[in-house]
Design an enzyme around this catalytic site. Structure first.
Site, PDB file in Angstrom:
ATOM      1  NE  ARG A   1       0.154   4.103   4.170  1.00 27.74           N
ATOM      2  CZ  ARG A   1       0.608   5.079   3.803  1.00 27.74           C
ATOM      3  NH1 ARG A   1       1.250   5.130   2.911  1.00 27.74           N
ATOM      4  NH2 ARG A   1       1.066   5.719   4.858  1.00 27.74           N
TER       5      ARG A   1
ATOM      6  CG  HIS B   1      -2.243  -0.637   0.934  1.00 35.10           C
ATOM      7  ND1 HIS B   1      -2.259  -2.063   0.637  1.00 35.10           N
ATOM      8  CD2 HIS B   1      -3.452  -0.480   0.748  1.00 35.10           C
ATOM      9  CE1 HIS B   1      -3.401  -2.700   0.401  1.00 35.10           C
ATOM     10  NE2 HIS B   1      -4.286  -1.658   0.349  1.00 35.10           N
TER      11      HIS B   1
ATOM     12  N   GLY C   1     -11.944   1.905   4.696  1.00 37.81           N
ATOM     13  CA  GLY C   1     -11.018   1.140   4.028  1.00 37.81           C
ATOM     14  C   GLY C   1     -10.289   1.865   3.051  1.00 37.81           C
ATOM     15  CG  HIS C   2      -7.908  -0.411   0.301  1.00 41.98           C
ATOM     16  ND1 HIS C   2      -6.874  -1.505   0.144  1.00 41.98           N
ATOM     17  CD2 HIS C   2      -8.965  -1.028   0.201  1.00 41.98           C
ATOM     18  CE1 HIS C   2      -7.657  -2.461  -0.227  1.00 41.98           C
ATOM     19  NE2 HIS C   2      -8.899  -2.293  -0.160  1.00 41.98           N
ATOM     20  CG  ASN C   3      -7.602   2.773  -3.191  1.00 43.37           C
ATOM     21  OD1 ASN C   3      -7.046   1.682  -2.568  1.00 43.37           O
ATOM     22  ND2 ASN C   3      -7.042   3.715  -3.584  1.00 43.37           N
TER      23      ASN C   3
END
EC number: 2.3.1.191
Lengths: 342, 342, 342
Positions: free
Chosen positions: A218, A198, A239-241
Site C-alpha cells: 500500500r 502506512h 513497493g509503496h507508492n
C-alpha cells in the site's frame, strides 16, 4: 466438436483432409495427435508440420507451402495465434463455479455482495467491503475491510487483500498474492527503527492480472496504482507508492522499490530490480536481471546492473570477454616498448 | 482535529495562517490539499512549499526561509519527520480489532491464550502454543504446535508459523510469511538426495517486522534467530541457522543462504544474496543486487557480484565503460609500435 | 536413549567414555553439551573435537587421531553424516499427526480420501480429487478439483494446489507454495494483452520436496513436470511447460522462465535465472546468481550473467579487477610511444 465447426467458430477456412472429423483437445505442433488441433504461427516451427499428427492445424496463408501430411486439415486464417487461442477456450472451457456463498465462508454483516458470485469455503470478507457481479473469491482468500472488488474478478485461493484496497473489473489475482501490506519504511531514532505508518492503499484498475505470491504494498499516504490491463507475474515485489501505467508487463521476480513510475506499455523482463523514485518511460524495455538505478527513456531498451542502453552494455560485455587476452597483448607491448626505448 | 491541537500533540509551534482550522488527514507536500497536513523535512522538496495547498506543514527552523503561501500554517518543530509521523497516526488511527476469538477459529485444547486478544476466522492455533496479551492472529493464519507468541504482536492473514517457533513482543508478521519451514539440506547417497531432518526452530526477538511472503527457515539443530528491532521486507529468503543481529534492515527479495551472521545495524539493500557461512559486520551496508560470497567488515560498504568495496567496484565499472574505446586505442598503439619497430 | 543403543541403531562402534550414559538430543560440534550427540564429518571442524562437551560423537576412522576429551564416547562408523542423521531422527521423532479429517475441513462429495490420512482445520479438497494413504493436508491448505495426491505426502499449511495437478508419493510441499497457477502468457492485440488460456497442469513425481512460497505454473497445453527426487527450495519461480529432471537441486529464489529442460542431477544454486526454452544438461552446475540465456552442456559449470564457463568467467572477473590499473599503464604507454615517435 467437428473441425468444420471449430473453423467456423474461430474464423478459419478448412483446407484438405476430412473436416467432418471430431476434435477433442488442443496441443502444440510437436506433441499433437489425432483428434487434436494445433497451430503453426511461427516460421521456425514449420519443420514440424510435415510430421504433424494432429487432425487440424491453424495456419496463416503465408506459411502454407511445403509438405503437408495427407490427413491434416489446415485451418487457414489471418491470425492463427488468436484463432487457436479461441479454439483452446472452446475445447477446454473453464469450469463454471457454482454461484453461491459457501456456508463455511465468513462474511461481515456490513459487506455488500452481489447475488451472482462465488465465495469458497474459509474465504472471509471484512466490514464495509463490496464485491461485484460475477466475481469469485476462492477458498481461504481473505478480503479485508473497506475493500472494493469490481465485476467478474477472480481472487484465487489464499490470496490476501488488505483493508481499503480498490480493485476494478475483470481482475485476476492468483493464489498467495498479498495486496496492500504495509510498505517498508522506518525512521531511525534513539537506536531503533520507528515504523512509518502506512495509511494509503492499493488501487488496481480493470483487466489486470497479478501472479501467485506477488506482493503489492500500500502507499504510505496515497495509493500504489496498477494501470488498466497491466499483467504482473509471480513473486514480484511492488513497493509503496509505485505507479504502474497501462498495459505494462512485469515478469517474474521483479522488484520495484517505491515511488517509481512505470510508463504505459513498458516491459520489465524477469528478475529486474528498480531503485526508488525511478521513472521508466512509455514502451521502454528493461531486459532480464537488470538493475535500474536511473530513469529510462520512453522506448529505450536497457540491460545490465546498473542498466544502460542495451547496445552499449553488450559492447562492454564483448570487450570484457576479450580483456584477458588483451592483457597478454599489453604485456608484450610493454616489452616491445622497452626494447625500442633501450 | 484543529491545527493547534495537532501542533500540541506533535510538539510543534504553529506559525502563520489560522491555526484554528481543522485537519482531516495527512498527505505528501506535492499532493496535499486544504484540511490536510504535510511535512517538509528534506531540502530537496523545499521548492514545493511555495505552491503547497495544505493547511499545515511540519517544518524545522532550518528550512523556514523562502516563500510561504499565505494560508499555510507552519508547524515548527525539531524533528519534522517524527512529528509528522505522530500526526499521521493521530489522524489515521489503526482501527481497533474487536477483542475476541472468532467462533470460526480452531484453537487446540492445550493452547494458552490471553484474554485480551483477537483471533480471526479460520485462524488455527496448535497444541501447547501460547499467545500473549494484546496480540492478534488474523484470518486464516496458522500457528503450529508449541509456538510462543508474546504481547502486542500482529500476525496478518494467512501467515504460517511452524511448530516450536518463538516470537517476542511487538512483532508484526505480514500475510503469507512462512516462519519455520524446513531448511534446504540433503545428503546425496545411493542416487538420491536424503533429507536432513530439521529439528531446530526460529526465534524472533521483540519489535521485529517481517514482510509479506517472506520465508524464514528453522535451524537444522539449533535456531535461526532474528534480533531485536530488525526489519525484514517482503519476499526475503532467510535460510536455516542464520543469525540476524539487532536493528538490521533487510530489503525486499534478499536471499541469505544459511549459517550466516549479520551484525547489528547492518543494512542489506534490495535483492542482495549472501552465500553460506558468511559474516556481515556491524553496520555494514550491502548495496542493492550484490552477491556476497565473503565476509564483510564492520562498517564496510560493498557492492557488486561478487561484492567488494563499493569504491573499488565502481572504479572497475567506470573502467569497463571505457574498455571498448580503450581497445580501439590499443589497436592504434599496435600499429604505431609496429611502425616504430620497422 | 543410551549411547550404546544409539550406536547400534545407527551402525557405529562406541569407543572410549562410558557408553551407558543417556543421550537426549543432537547438536552441532561447537554447541553440543552433556547428554547430547554430535558428529565430526568434515576435517575442517576437527579442531573443535578436543573441546567438545558432547557425550558422544559420530566420526569416521579416518578422523580418529588427535586429542579426544576423556569423557567423550566416539561412535566410529563408515558414514558419520548418515549415522548422525539417523540419530537426529531417532532422538527428535516427528510428532505423529492424528489420523482424522478435521470436522472444520471442507471435503467435496466426490473427493476420494484414503482412510489413513490427516486433514487439518480449514483445509479444503475439491471435486473428484483423491488423496492416498498416509498423506497429510495441513490447516488451510487448498486442494483444487481433479487433483491426485499419492501416498505419504505432506502438504503444509496454506499451500495451494490448483485443479488437475498430479502429485506422486512421498512428496513434501511447504506452506504457501502455489502449484498450478496459470503461466504468464499473453498475445498483444488491439492495444491490449489477451490472456493465453492455460489448460495444462503440473505433474510432480515421487520424493520431490517443494519449498515455502515457491510457485510452479501449469503448462499452457501440456504439463510442467518435476522429476523423481528433485528438491526445490523456497521462493522459486518455475514457469509454464518447464521439464525438470530427476534429482535436480534448485536453490532459493531461482527463476526458470518457461519451456526449459533441466537435466537429471543438475544443480541450480541460489537466485539463478534461466531464460525461455533453455536446456541445462545432466549434472550441470549453475553457480549462484547466474543468468542463463543459452543451453548449458551436461556436466558444465557455469557462472555469471549471461552465464558462461566458470573458469572463463572468473578469468574475466580477475581481469576486470586489474583494469583500472591497466588504464593507468596504457596512458603511460601513450606518452612513451609519443616520445619515441618524436
Amino acid at each position: 466438436m467437428l473441425i468444420n465447426e471449430l473453423a467456423q467458430l474461430c474464423g478459419a477456412i478448412p483446407q484438405g483432409g476430412d473436416a467432418e472429423r471430431p476434435i477433442d483437445s488442443a496441443a502444440d505442433i510437436m506433441s499433437a495427435q489425432a483428434r487434436q488441433v494445433t497451430v503453426l504461427s511461427d516460421g521456425k516451427y514449420k519443420k514440424y508440420l510435415k510430421d504433424c499428427r494432429a487432425s487440424a492445424c491453424f495456419v496463416a496463408e503465408a506459411l502454407l507451402d511445403g509438405d503437408i501430411p495427407a490427413g491434416l486439415t489446415l485451418l487457414v486464417c489471418e491470425d492463427p495465434e488468436m484463432s487457436f487461442l479461441g479454439a483452446v477456450k472452446a475445447l477446454h472451457p473453464e469450469p463454471a463455479l457454482e454461484r453461491l456463498i459457501s456456508p463455511q465462508a465468513a462474511i461481515a454483516d456490513s459487506a455488500v455482495l452481489s447475488a451472482d458470485i462465488h465465495i469458497g469455503p474459509f474465504a472471509s470478507v471484512g466490514q464495509h467491503s463490496s464485491i461485484g457481479d460475477g466475481s469469485t473469491v476462492d477458498a481461504g482468500a481473505r478480503i479485508g475491510n473497506h475493500v472494493v472488488i469490481g465485476k467478474n474478478c477472480r481472487i484465487h485461493p489464499n490470496a490476501v487483500i488488505y483493508d481499503h484496497s480498490q480493485i476494478g473489473n475483470n481482475v485476476i489475482i492468483h493464489s498467495g498474492a498479498i495486496i496492500g501490506a504495509d510498505g517498508f519504511g522506518y525512521k531511525y531514532r534513539d537506536n531503533q527503527h520507528v515504523k512509518v505508518p502506512h495509511v494509503g492503499n492499493v488501487v488496481i484498475e480493470d483487466n489486470v492480472e497479478i501472479g501467485a505470491n506477488t506482493c503489492i504494498d500500500r502507499g504510505a499516504l496515497g495509493s500504489t496504482r496498477i494501470g488498466w490491463g497491466s499483467k504482473i507475474d509471480n513473486l514480484v515485489q511492488l513497493g509503496h507508492n509505485n505507479s504502474v501505467g497501462k498495459n505494462v508487463i512485469i515478469c517474474g521476480q521483479c522488484g520495484i522499490s517505491g515511488s517509481c513510475e512505470i510508463g504505459d506499455g513498458a516491459i520489465l523482463a524477469g528478475s529486474v530490480g528498480v531503485a526508488d523514485h525511478v521513472k521508466i518511460g512509455t514502451r521502454a524495455v528493461v531486459m532480464a536481471r537488470s538493475g535500474v538505478s536511473q530513469d529510462v527513456d520512453a522506448g529505450a531498451q536497457v540491460w545490465g546492473s546498473p542498466a544502460k542502453d542495451r547496445k552499449t552494455a553488450w559492447r562492454e560485455l564483448a570487450a570484457l570477454a576479450k580483456l584477458p587476452e588483451l592483457m597478454q597483448k599489453i604485456k608484450q607491448f610493454e616489452s616491445r616498448l622497452t626494447k625500442l626505448e633501450d
